[in-house]
Scaffold this motif. Structure first.
Motif, PDB file in Angstrom:
ATOM      1  N   VAL A  77       0.848  -1.198   0.000  1.00 33.17           N
ATOM      2  CA  VAL A  77       0.000   0.000   0.000  1.00 33.17           C
ATOM      3  C   VAL A  77       0.885   1.250   0.000  1.00 33.17           C
ATOM      4  N   LYS A  78       0.476   2.243  -0.787  1.00 32.78           N
ATOM      5  CA  LYS A  78       1.262   3.479  -0.901  1.00 32.78           C
ATOM      6  C   LYS A  78       1.408   4.178   0.452  1.00 32.78           C
ATOM      7  N   THR A  79       2.564   4.817   0.628  1.00 34.08           N
ATOM      8  CA  THR A  79       2.838   5.517   1.873  1.00 34.08           C
ATOM      9  C   THR A  79       3.125   6.989   1.594  1.00 34.08           C
ATOM     10  N   GLY A  80       2.736   7.852   2.516  1.00 34.96           N
ATOM     11  CA  GLY A  80       2.979   9.276   2.302  1.00 34.96           C
ATOM     12  C   GLY A  80       2.025  10.120   3.127  1.00 34.96           C
ATOM     13  N   LEU A  81       1.722  11.311   2.633  1.00 37.36           N
ATOM     14  CA  LEU A  81       0.807  12.228   3.321  1.00 37.36           C
ATOM     15  C   LEU A  81      -0.597  12.013   2.775  1.00 37.36           C
ATOM     16  N   PRO A  82      -1.523  11.523   3.604  1.00 34.30           N
ATOM     17  CA  PRO A  82      -2.883  11.206   3.129  1.00 34.30           C
ATOM     18  C   PRO A  82      -3.680  12.449   2.758  1.00 34.30           C
ATOM     19  N   ASN A  83      -4.783  12.206   2.036  1.00 38.92           N
ATOM     20  CA  ASN A  83      -5.697  13.277   1.658  1.00 38.92           C
ATOM     21  C   ASN A  83      -6.626  13.622   2.823  1.00 38.92           C
ATOM     22  N   GLU A  84      -7.419  14.667   2.625  1.00 39.49           N
ATOM     23  CA  GLU A  84      -8.440  15.013   3.613  1.00 39.49           C
ATOM     24  C   GLU A  84      -9.458  13.882   3.734  1.00 39.49           C
ATOM     25  N   LEU A  85     -10.111  13.812   4.896  1.00 39.96           N
ATOM     26  CA  LEU A  85     -11.134  12.786   5.093  1.00 39.96           C
ATOM     27  C   LEU A  85     -12.313  13.015   4.156  1.00 39.96           C
ATOM     28  N   ASP A  86     -12.874  11.928   3.689  1.00 41.17           N
ATOM     29  CA  ASP A  86     -14.028  11.966   2.798  1.00 41.17           C
ATOM     30  C   ASP A  86     -15.242  11.452   3.577  1.00 41.17           C
ATOM     31  N   TRP A  87     -16.083  12.367   4.034  1.00 40.30           N
ATOM     32  CA  TRP A  87     -17.209  11.979   4.882  1.00 40.30           C
ATOM     33  C   TRP A  87     -18.359  11.355   4.097  1.00 40.30           C
ATOM     34  N   ASP A  88     -18.270  11.369   2.779  1.00 40.34           N
ATOM     35  CA  ASP A  88     -19.283  10.677   1.985  1.00 40.34           C
ATOM     36  C   ASP A  88     -18.880   9.224   1.708  1.00 40.34           C
ATOM     37  N   GLU A  89     -17.653   8.882   2.037  1.00 36.60           N
ATOM     38  CA  GLU A  89     -17.162   7.523   1.794  1.00 36.60           C
ATOM     39  C   GLU A  89     -18.030   6.445   2.454  1.00 36.60           C
ATOM     40  N   PRO A  90     -18.486   6.626   3.706  1.00 33.55           N
ATOM     41  CA  PRO A  90     -19.349   5.616   4.320  1.00 33.55           C
ATOM     42  C   PRO A  90     -20.602   5.327   3.495  1.00 33.55           C
TER      43      PRO A  90
END
Length: 306
Positions: A77-90
């Motif tokens: 799995v890619k490693t690094g600085l993640p994106n902002e949370l996606d609250w529509d993902e659920p």
């Protein structure tokens, strides 16, 4: 990481993968892309993706983005600085589970050490939304250790998944070499706390073999997991995802896996899957406990009556 002087072991015949790209496989891949979802099946280069997607029509959703804050030396799995949370993902995960008509779903996530709650609120919301849209689907969660903050674990456990899965991955001696930031005894404590929060939810863990561990160390790890009330165990062969990752030190034979499974069952695990191609979520739909099976049966009866 491999060096020029290290010999790369040839894969044995029993590790050959049968490819299948039928309409189930291509349809599921298309749906994941359309909904902007990720699966650990793809991101971690799981060898069982063709069987699960094309034949069993199951998938392990990976939430909280596709970029992990850790760089474990076994993981693709890619490693690094993640994106902002996606609250529509659920919502998108819940809709996808419904479209796939899954009886059992596994939801895992990248480690989010950049967040105070380690992403536990989005994780819990995903479990809740999947349950609301799919009341007769059993839900297995496979989180990171969430930084060892047990308030984060409680947030997820309060959403009442049907199985709590958290992987020990390897033996105590090899943990610092194999797992980034994770600690052997913190994982054990995490599993113990999960059981204390809700004793009715089965706990599960997974061990990779072939990283240089001994059989005695594997038995000790099993004993440690049982001492922390873990119910279900999976044991599978480590496969090097790229030349940048740890080398395989040994390929275990199917007979050796059979012996490990026998030992696990004798130690008191309620269920153990062990084999060269077994992964944490491999045939997870078959590992559901009796209460979950009854829940599924009830759902099937209601569907037949419609």
């Amino acid at each position: 990481m491999a060096t020029k002087n290290e010999e790369i072991l040839r894969k044995p015949d029993w590790l050959k993968i049968r490819l299948n790209t039928n309409k189930n496989y291509t349809g599921l891949k298309k749906m994941m892309r359309e909904k902007g979802l990720h699966t650990v099946c793809e991101e971690a280069k799981c060898p069982n993706i063709h069987e699960c997607w094309a034949e069993r029509r199951t998938a392990t959703f990976m939430i909280l983005g596709a970029v992990c804050t850790r760089a474990c030396r076994f993981c693709a799995v890619k490693t690094g600085l993640p994106n902002e949370l996606d609250w529509d993902e659920p919502n998108r995960v819940a809709e996808s589970v419904k479209l796939m008509n899954l009886k059992h779903v596994v939801i895992t996530a990248v480690a989010r050490d950049d967040l105070k709650d380690a992403g536990s609120r989005v994780y819990a919301e995903t479990v809740k939304r999947v349950r609301e849209e799919n009341p007769y689907t059993t839900i297995e969660v496979l989180p990171s250790d969430m930084g060892g903050e047990f308030d984060n674990l409680k947030t997820l456990m309060d959403a009442k998944p049907d199985i709590m899965n958290h992987n020990i991955e390897t033996v105590e001696r090899l943990t610092p070499k194999v797992r980034a930031k994770a600690k052997y005894w913190r994982t054990m404590e995490f599993l113990k706390r999960a059981k204390e929060i809700n004793p009715d939810i089965p706990t599960k863990s997974s061990i990779m073999v072939g990283l240089g561990e001994t059989v005695e160390e594997l038995h000790q790890t099993m004993d440690d997991l049982r001492a922390h009330n873990v119910d279900i165990l999976t044991i599978g062969q480590y496969l090097q995802p790229s030349r940048k990752h740890l080398n395989v030190q040994k390929y275990y034979t199917p007979l050796e896996f059979g012996k490990l499974r026998k030992a696990a069952m004798e130690k008191g695990f309620k269920h153990c899957e062990a084999g060269p191609m077994v992964r944490s979520s491999y045939h997870a739909d078959e590992q559901v406990n009796a209460a979950a099976r009854a829940k599924q049966a009830k759902g099937d009866e209601l569907l037949k009556g419609e």
